[in-house]
Write an enzyme that holds these catalytic residues in place. Sequence first.
Site, PDB file in Angstrom:
ATOM      1  CG  HIS A 147      -9.423 -56.119 -41.255  1.00  0.00           C
ATOM      2  ND1 HIS A 147      -9.568 -55.232 -40.216  1.00  0.00           N
ATOM      3  CD2 HIS A 147      -9.911 -55.476 -42.361  1.00  0.00           C
ATOM      4  CE1 HIS A 147     -10.126 -54.108 -40.664  1.00  0.00           C
ATOM      5  NE2 HIS A 147     -10.343 -54.239 -41.951  1.00  0.00           N
ATOM      6  CB  CYS A 177       3.973 -67.917 -50.855  1.00  0.00           C
ATOM      7  SG  CYS A 177       5.497 -67.686 -51.789  1.00  0.00           S
ATOM      8  CB  THR A 230     -15.085 -51.603 -34.095  1.00  0.00           C
ATOM      9  OG1 THR A 230     -14.269 -50.889 -35.055  1.00  0.00           O
ATOM     10  CG2 THR A 230     -16.557 -51.344 -34.381  1.00  0.00           C
TER      11      THR A 230
END
Length: 252
Positions: free
Chosen positions: A121, A129, A190
Amino acid sequence: MDPVVLSSTLRRHLAGPGPIVALTGAGVSAESGLPTFRGPGGLWEGHDPVQLATPEAFARDPLLVWRFYAWRRASAAAAAPNAGHRALAALTGARPETRIVTQNVDGLHERAGTPSVLRLHGSLWRLRCVAEGDEREDLRDDLAPLPPRCRCGALLRPAVVWFGEALDPGVLAAAHAAVRQAAVLLVAGTSSLVWPAAALPEVAREAGAFVVEVNPEPTALSDDADEVLRLPAGRALPVLAAAAGAAIEIPA
Ligand code: BJW
C-alpha cells in the site's frame, strides 16, 4: 505472563526448510503506539480513517486528508519499531529467503532492519505529483503549508494506495510469487478484510504453505488458517522467529 507455547506441528513447520513469509497489517505497529484502522481507537478527530483513505476524499478536501497524513507521518516518525518488527528483521537475518509483505505504510519494518520489504500500500515517506505522476522520497518533519504542492504548482499526494486504486503491479506480482514459494506464511496484525492483500493467504495455502495467523482477535482469515495464535504480534513473533532459527531474546 504465561510463556508462549507453540504446537509441535507448528515448531516442525518453522524449523523445516523453505522460505518463511510474513504478511503484516496495522496491528503489528499497534504496540509501537500507532492506531489500527478498524476497531476501537480507530477514529481520528471524529473521522473514520477508512473514509479518508480514498481518492474521493482527497478530491473533495485535500487539506483534511493531508492533515490526517501529516499526523500519521508525525506519529510514525515518533514511534519506534517494537519486538514484532525486530523479530521479523532477525528472521530475515537468520534465513535470508524470508520475505516481509506489508500493508503498512509507516516504514517501521525497514527501521527495524528488514532490508527489503514488499509494500503493498505504498509509503507515507513518498509523495506523488497529481499532475505529473512522478514520485519522490520526502522525509521532512514538516510539510507546511498544507496541502503541499509540487514545483509545477499541482498538489502533491501521499504515495499510498487508496480504496479503488490499483496496487503497483510489480509489487503485487512479487508478493504473489513470494507467498507461492512460502513454506510457512505468518499473517500478523491484519483484519484480512482488504483486497487484494486478503487473497494472499489463500494463494499461499493452495501452493502448499502452512498458514499461521497472529492476532488477538478473530478475523476473516481465522477459520481458514492452519494455526491461530491469539496473541499480540510483539509477543508471538519473537517466539515464532526463534523457533525458525533466529537468534532472538524472548521478551518476558
Ligand atoms: C493486532 C494487535 C497486536 C491489534 N498484534 N494484531 C474484492 C472483494 C471485495 C472488495 C474488493 C475486492 N477487490 C477490491 C475491492 C475493494 C477494496 C476492498 O478491499 N474493500 C474491502 C474493504 C471490502 N480494495 C481496493 O480498493 C484495493 N484496490 C483494488 O483492488 O484495486 C482494483 C483496481 C484494479 C485496477 C485499476 C483500479 C483498481 C486497494 C486497497 C487499498 C487499501 N488502502 C488502505 C490505506 C493505505 C494508506 C494508509 O495507510 O493510509 O490500506 S485502507 C487500510 O486498510 C490500509 C491498510 O493497509 C488496510 C488493511 O488494514 P489492516 O492492516 O488489516 O488494519 P485493520 O485496522 O483492519 O486491522 C488491524 C488488525 O490488527 C485487527 O484484526 C486487530 O485485531 C489486530 N491487532 N492489535 C496483532 N498488538
